[in-house]
Design a protein around this motif. Structure first.
Motif, PDB file in Angstrom:
ATOM      1  N   LEU A 153      10.834   5.705 -21.064  1.00 51.50           N
ATOM      2  CA  LEU A 153      11.265   6.959 -21.691  1.00 51.50           C
ATOM      3  C   LEU A 153      12.498   7.488 -20.959  1.00 51.50           C
ATOM      4  CD1 LEU A 153       7.772   8.634 -22.181  1.00 51.50           C
ATOM      5  CD2 LEU A 153       9.101   7.324 -23.849  1.00 51.50           C
ATOM      6  N   GLY A 154      13.619   7.471 -21.648  1.00 51.27           N
ATOM      7  CA  GLY A 154      14.865   7.958 -21.060  1.00 51.27           C
ATOM      8  C   GLY A 154      15.444   6.961 -20.070  1.00 51.27           C
ATOM      9  N   SER A 155      16.687   7.226 -19.671  1.00 53.08           N
ATOM     10  CA  SER A 155      17.350   6.286 -18.760  1.00 53.08           C
ATOM     11  C   SER A 155      16.689   6.298 -17.392  1.00 53.08           C
ATOM     12  CB  SER A 155      18.840   6.606 -18.637  1.00 53.08           C
ATOM     13  OG  SER A 155      19.004   7.915 -18.181  1.00 53.08           O
ATOM     14  N   PHE A 156      16.073   7.414 -17.038  1.00 50.89           N
ATOM     15  CA  PHE A 156      15.387   7.491 -15.742  1.00 50.89           C
ATOM     16  C   PHE A 156      14.214   6.508 -15.713  1.00 50.89           C
ATOM     17  CE2 PHE A 156      13.102   9.366 -12.214  1.00 50.89           C
ATOM     18  CZ  PHE A 156      14.106   9.868 -11.406  1.00 50.89           C
ATOM     19  N   GLY A 157      13.422   6.511 -16.793  1.00 54.65           N
ATOM     20  CA  GLY A 157      12.295   5.583 -16.877  1.00 54.65           C
ATOM     21  C   GLY A 157      12.751   4.139 -16.970  1.00 54.65           C
ATOM     22  N   TRP A 158      13.866   3.944 -17.671  1.00 59.03           N
ATOM     23  CA  TRP A 158      14.441   2.593 -17.835  1.00 59.03           C
ATOM     24  C   TRP A 158      14.836   2.013 -16.480  1.00 59.03           C
ATOM     25  CZ3 TRP A 158      15.241  -0.668 -21.989  1.00 59.03           C
ATOM     26  CH2 TRP A 158      16.244  -1.637 -21.890  1.00 59.03           C
ATOM     27  N   ASP A 159      15.586   2.811 -15.709  1.00 56.05           N
ATOM     28  CA  ASP A 159      16.020   2.341 -14.387  1.00 56.05           C
ATOM     29  C   ASP A 159      14.818   2.124 -13.475  1.00 56.05           C
ATOM     30  OD1 ASP A 159      18.600   2.436 -15.249  1.00 56.05           O
ATOM     31  OD2 ASP A 159      19.068   4.356 -14.324  1.00 56.05           O
TER      32      ASP A 159
END
Ligand code: SF4
Length: 230
Positions: A153-159
């Motif tokens: 979820l979101g780029s934070f979760g992606w990274d």
């Protein structure tokens, strides 16, 4: 450790002074408004299936959501969207998640927060993210064997998903895949592959503005559900 031991250990973590202060200040100031229920005010452990096929990676608990209920995405607006969609695609037993004893159950799915304490403005610092990283990595190590799909979820979760899998020695394709809604990447390790799906975070910032619609959320979570059944 097993998951129960990990939960117990993370729930008493005090490694980030700013976040400890914030989660406890919010608990003190809001507790009176929710006098009929216990107010958690501590780190939020992962929650859901012990052997998940789908792993949902979020950012951090909401100050008056999971920080209050003690269960990830429970008791806040992001959770309302997320659980309704998980239910529509068959990954949650009911459409709502109100408090920790509401009977909700995830189906073959587990949810984890990257940073386990509620941060002011939902924005952890890089140092806080890094301090908390061993918790998500330890949890991933315990469940990875059954995981088929990761929804970030979101780029934070992606990274966080990319970093945590890399920490276990898994590899993503190169160049490093960039986050986007509906983007798919492949993680390879332990002689097999896991699919990584990007999804806009169902924060009010995204849902109020129409950047994320119910159909868009159902599309990604539906793809995760389908891939998990293969
Ligand atoms: Fe501990 Fe993570 Fe909370 Fe920091 S954010 S106090 S590392 S649980």
């Amino acid at each position: 450790p097993d998951l129960a031991e990990l939960d117990a250990r993370v729930s008493v973590c005090r490694a980030c002074p700013r976040l400890v202060r914030w989660r406890e200040d919010v608990a003190r100031s809001k507790r009176a408004s929710f006098a009929a229920e216990p107010y958690w005010g501590r780190p939020t452990p992962g929650w859901g299936a012990q052997r998940p096929r789908v792993l949902v990676v979020g950012l951090a608990p909401a100050a008056n959501g999971a920080n209050r209920t003690g269960r990830i995405f429970t008791g806040d607006r992001s959770g309302d969207w997320l659980f309704a969609s998980l239910h529509r695609v068959g990954l949650a037993r009911t459409a709502t998640s109100v408090h920790a004893a509401d009977g909700q159950e995830l189906v073959d799915t587990r949810m984890v927060a990257t940073v386990r304490c509620a941060p002011p403005q939902n924005k952890p610092t890089v140092a806080e993210r890094d301090t908390c990283a061993p918790w998500i990595e330890a949890e991933l190590a315990l469940v990875v064997e059954s995981v088929r799909v990761v929804v970030a979820l979101g780029s934070f979760g992606w990274d966080a998903a990319l970093r945590s899998f890399a920490g276990l020695g898994w590899e993503a394709e190169r160049p490093r895949p960039r986050f986007g809604h509906g983007v798919e990447a492949t993680l390879a390790g332990a002689g097999r592959e896991v699919r990584l799906l990007g999804c806009y975070h169902p924060s009010q910032q995204n849902t109020f503005t129409g950047r994320l619609t119910e159909d868009m959320l159902d599309d990604v979570l539906g793809r995760a559900a389908a891939a998990a059944r293969i």
